[in-house]
Design a protein around this motif. Structure first.
Motif, PDB file in Angstrom:
ATOM      1  N   CYS A 176      -7.626   3.624   3.804  1.00  0.00           N
ATOM      2  CA  CYS A 176      -9.059   3.316   3.762  1.00  0.00           C
ATOM      3  C   CYS A 176      -9.499   2.569   2.514  1.00  0.00           C
ATOM      4  O   CYS A 176     -10.633   2.085   2.457  1.00  0.00           O
ATOM      5  CB  CYS A 176      -9.867   4.598   3.905  1.00  0.00           C
ATOM      6  N   LEU A 216     -15.642   2.999   5.927  1.00  0.00           N
ATOM      7  CA  LEU A 216     -16.054   4.348   6.296  1.00  0.00           C
ATOM      8  C   LEU A 216     -17.525   4.579   5.976  1.00  0.00           C
ATOM      9  O   LEU A 216     -18.232   5.269   6.721  1.00  0.00           O
ATOM     10  CB  LEU A 216     -15.190   5.380   5.576  1.00  0.00           C
ATOM     11  N   VAL A 243     -16.852  11.064   9.002  1.00  0.00           N
ATOM     12  CA  VAL A 243     -15.758  10.191   8.600  1.00  0.00           C
ATOM     13  C   VAL A 243     -14.793  10.909   7.661  1.00  0.00           C
ATOM     14  O   VAL A 243     -15.161  11.856   6.963  1.00  0.00           O
ATOM     15  CB  VAL A 243     -16.277   8.902   7.914  1.00  0.00           C
TER      16      VAL A 243
END
Length: 350
Positions: free
Chosen positions: A150, A156, A166
């Motif tokens: 990520c 996110l 998330v």
């Protein structure tokens, strides 16, 4: 930095066929990791892998402190325009009626019909999803979206604003800290295998330019299958080895990115890997996303052997813009021309 310890991978992960040398004698063209690398290709199924490649123990050395992961999906729209109010209202109706984002539901009697009608226009649908395509998936009320690799959490954060719960997983403690402090996004440091994510706990898993970094993509995809709920969705993006840019630049293509990219996929080989892990593939497409920058870097690699430093010397910029337009123009006629490969799949009932 000392040279990496490397190993040869001789057989195809998908079908076991011995690989034939595709490229050899390559070096890190984006950073300064020492070593000499190559790529092999399966003559039977076309899967491409790095060989020789870093050993498992030395893979972390491939990521220097200044390494910048691909953050394409985190990009957001620019400043609001005067018509932002109307634009956002139309976006909300499409997201609500086509993709189930209930927070945008409007009480007016005409809103559902308007949203469904506008959602049939591909351009409007794309804009409603912020240009993210499958990375703005159908909403699951109360569901959690997990982004593997990520980075600093920008994507996110955007999904959280759309109503998702998330969670991120990333190897970088620094990126995890930024995600938590800047966006309030929870991030586990490590890999999916080590992060302690529970079985059948996720509604959606996304991997944005991450699957090509994984030592064993099929094993990793099976881990994704484990943590997804029944009917859960998997969304992958990765460089497209079958696209225009790969064909034009061959071993100068920046997305080869030795020593970090351990695998390179065509639409067929990515689909085969995902299906081998137990998923049903729903959609595969290619996009010209960020291709102008990638053309510039590939041109620099061809001219000077690396893409470090100034990305716009001489005429690299105009040529890259022209190639980007060519790629976009080819897509209606050649669906696999795009530089980025995107796949969406669902976990089948067991």
């Amino acid at each position: 930095m000392p040279a990496l310890t490397t190993e040869r991978v001789t057989q195809c992960l998908l079908c076991g066929t011995p690989g034939a040398t595709l490229f050899q004698g390559l070096h890190d063209r984006l950073y300064s990791v020492e070593g000499e690398f190559g790529f092999a290709r399966c003559a039977a199924c076309g899967l491409v892998w790095q060989s020789p490649r870093p050993t498992m123990e030395d893979i972390p050395k491939c990521y220097p402190d200044d390494y910048e992961p691909h953050e394409g999906a985190t990009q957001v729209e620019g400043p609001a325009r005067p018509a932002a109010g109307m634009r956002d209202a139309l976006r909300g109706m499409i997201l609500s009626e086509v993709f189930g984002y209930t927070q945008f539901k409007r009480p007016e009697w005409w809103a559902p019909v308007t949203g469904r009608v506008l959602g049939h226009v591909p351009t409007l649908q794309d804009r409603a999803r912020y240009g993210r395509d499958e990375l703005c998936p159908p909403f699951v009320d109360g569901g959690t979206l997990l982004d593997i690799g990520c980075g600093a959490g920008g994507y996110l954060s955007a999904m959280k604003a759309l109503g998702w719960k998330v969670l991120g997983v990333d190897l970088s403690p620094q990126a995890a800290r930024i995600a938590r402090e800047s966006y309030g996004v929870p991030v586990k440091v490590g890999t999916l295998e080590t992060a302690g994510v529970s079985d059948r706990s996720m509604a959606v898993i996304t991997m944005v330019h991450a699957i090509e970094h994984v030592p064993d993509p099929i094993s990793h995809l099976r881990q994704c299958h484990r943590v997804l709920q029944e009917g859960g969705r998997l969304i992958l993006t990765t460089p497209n080895f079958a696209g225009l840019m790969s064909r034009l630049f061959a071993d100068h293509w920046m997305a080869l990115e030795p020593p970090r990219h351990l695998w390179l996929f065509t639409p067929d080989t990515l689909k085969a890997c995902v299906e081998r892990a137990g998923f049903r593939v729903e959609r595969v497409l290619t996009r010209p996303f960020l291709s102008q920058v990638n053309y510039e870097k590939s041109l620099l690699i061809r001219r000077q052997g690396h893409a470090r430093g100034n990305l716009r010397p001489c005429d690299a910029g105009p040529i890259a813009r022209g190639l980007h337009r060519l790629e976009r123009g080819l897509l209606p006629f050649w669906r696999w021309a795009g530089n980025e490969l995107m796949l969406s799949a669902v976990k089948q009932e067991e």
